[in-house]
Design an enzyme around this catalytic site. Structure first.
Site, PDB file in Angstrom:
ATOM      1  CB  CYS A  49      37.619  55.674  43.608  1.00  0.00           C
ATOM      2  SG  CYS A  49      36.252  54.673  43.063  1.00  0.00           S
ATOM      3  NE  ARG A  63      41.037  60.363  42.412  1.00  0.00           N
ATOM      4  CZ  ARG A  63      41.996  60.340  41.503  1.00  0.00           C
ATOM      5  NH1 ARG A  63      42.566  61.459  41.122  1.00  0.00           N
ATOM      6  NH2 ARG A  63      42.394  59.220  40.954  1.00  0.00           N
ATOM      7  CD1 TRP A  81      31.911  58.546  39.082  1.00  0.00           C
ATOM      8  CD2 TRP A  81      32.684  56.674  38.142  1.00  0.00           C
ATOM      9  NE1 TRP A  81      31.411  58.471  37.792  1.00  0.00           N
ATOM     10  CE2 TRP A  81      31.872  57.343  37.203  1.00  0.00           C
ATOM     11  CE3 TRP A  81      33.275  55.471  37.780  1.00  0.00           C
ATOM     12  CZ2 TRP A  81      31.655  56.846  35.910  1.00  0.00           C
ATOM     13  CZ3 TRP A  81      33.055  54.972  36.502  1.00  0.00           C
ATOM     14  CH2 TRP A  81      32.251  55.668  35.585  1.00  0.00           C
ATOM     15  CG  ASN A 141      41.495  55.083  42.300  1.00  0.00           C
ATOM     16  OD1 ASN A 141      42.367  55.873  42.016  1.00  0.00           O
ATOM     17  ND2 ASN A 141      40.475  54.866  41.506  1.00  0.00           N
ATOM     18  N   GLY A 142      40.467  51.810  41.394  1.00  0.00           N
ATOM     19  CA  GLY A 142      40.863  51.044  40.214  1.00  0.00           C
ATOM     20  C   GLY A 142      39.836  49.968  39.921  1.00  0.00           C
ATOM     21  CD  GLU A 170      34.896  71.918  25.761  1.00  0.00           C
ATOM     22  OE1 GLU A 170      34.980  70.742  25.377  1.00  0.00           O
ATOM     23  OE2 GLU A 170      34.996  72.252  26.955  1.00  0.00           O
ATOM     24  CE  LYS A 196      32.686  71.586  29.697  1.00  0.00           C
ATOM     25  NZ  LYS A 196      33.862  71.156  29.021  1.00  0.00           N
ATOM     26  CD  GLU A 211      31.557  67.632  30.799  1.00  0.00           C
ATOM     27  OE1 GLU A 211      31.855  68.729  30.307  1.00  0.00           O
ATOM     28  OE2 GLU A 211      32.348  66.938  31.429  1.00  0.00           O
ATOM     29  CG  HIS A 257      24.931  65.887   3.841  1.00  0.00           C
ATOM     30  ND1 HIS A 257      24.713  65.613   2.507  1.00  0.00           N
ATOM     31  CD2 HIS A 257      25.765  66.959   3.874  1.00  0.00           C
ATOM     32  CE1 HIS A 257      25.404  66.467   1.766  1.00  0.00           C
ATOM     33  NE2 HIS A 257      26.044  67.302   2.568  1.00  0.00           N
ATOM     34  CE  LYS A 266      38.880  68.632  36.474  1.00  0.00           C
ATOM     35  NZ  LYS A 266      38.232  69.435  35.419  1.00  0.00           N
TER      36      LYS A 266
HETATM   37  O1  M6R Z   1      42.014  64.588  32.373  1.00  0.00           O
HETATM   38  P1  M6R Z   1      41.740  64.515  30.902  1.00  0.00           P
HETATM   39  O2  M6R Z   1      41.974  65.805  30.197  1.00  0.00           O
HETATM   40  O3  M6R Z   1      42.529  63.393  30.247  1.00  0.00           O
HETATM   41  O4  M6R Z   1      40.229  64.126  30.790  1.00  0.00           O
HETATM   42  C1  M6R Z   1      39.625  63.895  29.554  1.00  0.00           C
HETATM   43  C2  M6R Z   1      38.125  63.944  29.664  1.00  0.00           C
HETATM   44  O5  M6R Z   1      37.673  62.995  30.588  1.00  0.00           O
HETATM   45  C3  M6R Z   1      37.630  65.331  30.084  1.00  0.00           C
HETATM   46  O6  M6R Z   1      38.064  66.309  29.205  1.00  0.00           O
HETATM   47  C4  M6R Z   1      36.103  65.337  30.175  1.00  0.00           C
HETATM   48  O7  M6R Z   1      35.546  65.229  28.909  1.00  0.00           O
HETATM   49  C5  M6R Z   1      35.667  66.591  30.917  1.00  0.00           C
HETATM   50  N1  M6R Z   1      34.671  66.260  31.882  1.00  0.00           N
HETATM   51  C6  M6R Z   1      35.185  67.667  30.030  1.00  0.00           C
HETATM   52  O8  M6R Z   1      34.587  68.714  30.691  1.00  0.00           O
END
Ligand code: M6R
Length: 591
Positions: free
Chosen positions: A2, A27, A72, A98-99, A468, A472, A475, A491, A586
């Site tokens: 948010c 956000r 959000w 927000n929260g 990673e 990606k 996501e 395994h 984000k």
């Molecule tokens: O702001 P931060 O680096 O603490 O965020 C951590 C994760 O939420 C962030 O890396 C998330 O996994 C991303 N969407 C990855 O692309």
């Protein structure tokens, strides 16, 4: 999660709020709303969907006082009814939040059993409680009383229909920045939301309460003691948050990685020396264990930090997932040091751990892209990863910047004269080569785009890159992808391989080249469609993508660009909303 915005002043508050919300949309983006003053009344407009949908339904175009929210969803589905702003039961107070209010059910029962509720949110009760307490208290006291009974996290902007010249604000655990210029006063969840409407800003502390009456700011702590107002100049430029000629922020940010490396070299190297706080280096040299704490991509970056610290400095290290560490009590060594990695510096899971660690007086360093964040303010030390604002929800340049910064830090702690600076320069050139050949990555993306499942494999450094890579693809391309250490396949996970399952091996380390190739072969024998991304020195002619050679401990920085591009193009082929993928945000400011 948010974003909130507020403006009171001579400029058009509606434009300030709509522009600000568009910048904060990363956000959260399932609904948006505004409340604004118009002809001695407050009007509310809210919509399910994006800020652009909200803008279309606004019937007025001017106001001098407005608040806004982009959501959000946490409590209640994304809908117009659950979108903010929310009104109190008798319509006196209007607010955006927000929260999360964790005890909202209990508070409903305790104070509000004669009220009925319009939304399913936890937020609505904040407005109701303020109204309820203001039956017997002054508004300021009613707001403070509300702050004392709500548990959880909040940053709220509050309007009072009986006093339309002012805007109240409260903050605990969720971020809120106050901005000002000669013409007005503004609020935003992050600094980009203030751009164009403030030249100076001040991050607000937890448990802050205040009010803006026309052009006057009053700031208090919970018991009503006035707080000092210390504003800093805003240095970030509008053009930093502009997509330029790129189709998406994600692609722009992938392309900014070679420059990011050069910026980091400029920032931290003086000649061949790394210049960092002597006290920080001393503390790190005398600690007996470094504990890295992070989430998501930042956690995957910290595997590299662990590797650099152990190899270069000989200090034992451990990587902790913040959301696990907050509820566990691991054995802590005698002289521990804690390093937190966070792009946003606002991740709630990390802040919760950090507070716990700080209560025990252990030294804390935050490595972040947001030097004005809550985590920096809570830490003893902070290092800037100098990636420039990252807008796309999927992290790219911030992830690689964390890997680079941790290599620079480990080099400084070790006092070791490795040729890191030149090796990093070579990495930035190698990244540029990969970007020049992006069509090959696009070709692989086209082939894998319809896969039900996909597996990335590698060992050591290449396994961490696989983690990673897999995140990606999940996501932004919404493809079910897992990363496995190639040795672990036999395994269990190899049972998942069926005809044409794509398996992508990352091979940049000499010591594991042959064995990873054998493991890949084992999946091919079971029907997998295999791909290889390899470093030039280890490549075979049939490999699919060959990346330039760089120092082996930095090779992941180059292979990462490949996997970022594969994920990006797979999402392009699927016509997904790349910069704002579904269900994500984000800045993850709820636990
Ligand atoms: O702001 P931060 O680096 O603490 O965020 C951590 C994760 O939420 C962030 O890396 C998330 O996994 C991303 N969407 C990855 O692309």
């Amino acid at each position: 999660m948010c974003g909130i915005i507020g403006y009171i002043g001579k400029k058009n508050a509606l434009s300030a709020v709509i522009e600000g919300l568009s910048k904060l949309e990363y956000r959260g983006y399932d609904s948006a709303g505004v409340a604004y003053q118009y002809n001695s009344n407050f009007k509310i407009c809210k919509e399910k969907g994006r800020v652009i949908d909200l803008k279309k339904s606004l019937t007025d175009s001017h106001s001098n006082l407005a608040i806004g929210h982009t959501r959000w969803a946490t409590h209640g589905e994304p809908s117009q009814k659950n979108a903010h702003p929310h009104c109190s039961f008798h319509q006196r107070f209007i607010l955006v939040h927000n929260g999360i209010i964790e005890n909202y059910q209990k508070l409903k029962f305790e104070y509000l059993n004669t009220y009925s509720f319009i939304s399913e949110t936890d937020t609505e009760i904040i407005a109701d409680l303020i109204e309820y307490f203001s039956n017997t208290l002054q508004v300021e006291d009613a707001i403070r009383k509300t702050m004392s009974v709500i548990e959880g996290s909040y940053a709220c902007l509050i309007l009072d229909t009986l006093h339309q010249d002012r805007m109240y604000f409260i903050k605990d655990k969720s971020p809120l920045l106050l901005g000002k210029d000669e013409e007005g006063i503004s609020f935003a969840s992050d600094i980009t939301g203030l751009l164009g409407y403030a030249t100076e800003y001040m991050p607000l502390d937890d448990k802050t309460f205040g009010v803006v009456i026309q052009d006057k700011i009053e700031l208090y702590d919970m018991i009503g003691i006035s707080k000092e107002q210390i504003f800093k100049e805003i240095s970030i430029q509008e053009e930093e948050i502009n997509k330029k000629t790129f189709d998406h922020f994600m692609l722009k940010e992938i392309y900014e990685q070679p420059m990011m490396i050069r910026n980091l070299i400029r920032k931290y190297f003086k000649g061949e020396e790394v210049i960092l706080s002597k006290k920080l280096l001393h503390l790190l040299r005398q600690c007996d264990k470094v504990n890295f704490v992070a989430c998501g991509s930042s956690m995957y970056a910290s595997y590299f930090a662990k590797y650099y610290f152990e190899k270069l400095c000989g200090i034992p290290c451990e990587v902790f997932c913040a959301s696990e560490l907050v509820y566990s009590t691991p054995l802590i060594s005698k002289r521990p040091f804690f390093i937190f990695f966070s792009q946003s510096g606002e991740t709630a899971d990390l802040i919760a751990v950090m507070k716990k660690i700080k209560r025990q007086n252990y030294p804390v360093l935050t490595i972040t892209n947001t030097m004005e964040s809550s985590m920096v303010r809570l830490s003893d030390y902070a290092l800037d990863i100098c990636a420039g604002k990252e807008i796309a929800v999927a992290s790219t340049k911030a992830y690689t910047a964390m890997v680079v910064t941790s290599a620079i830090l480990a080099r400084a702690v070790s006092g070791n004269k490795t040729n890191l600076k030149n090796n990093l320069k070579a990495v930035s050139l190698a990244m540029e080569k990969v970007l020049e050949n992006k069509e090959v990555c696009k070709g692989i993306a086209r082939e894998i785009v319809d896969a039900q499942d996909l597996f990335y494999i590698g060992r050591g450094i290449d396994y961490w890159t696989s983690l990673e890579a897999s995140l990606k693809l999940k996501e932004i391309a919404y493809i079910h992808t897992e990363a496995f250490s190639s040795g672990e396949l036999k395994h269990g996970p190899i049972a998942l391989i069926t005809k044409n399952t794509p398996v992508i091996a990352i091979i940049t380390q000499e010591g594991t080249n042959r064995i990873t190739r054998s493991n890949l072969e084992e999946t091919a024998s079971r029907g997998a469609h295999t791909y290889v991304i390899s470093s030039k020195g280890l490549s075979l002619p049939k490999d699919d993508i060959i990346i330039p050679n760089v120092a082996h401990y930095l090779s992941a920085l180059v292979s990462t660009v490949v996997v970022q591009l594969i994920a990006y193009y797979a999402a392009v082929f699927k016509q997904n909303d790349i910069d704002k993928p579904k269900n994500l945000a984000k800045s993850v400011t709820v636990e």
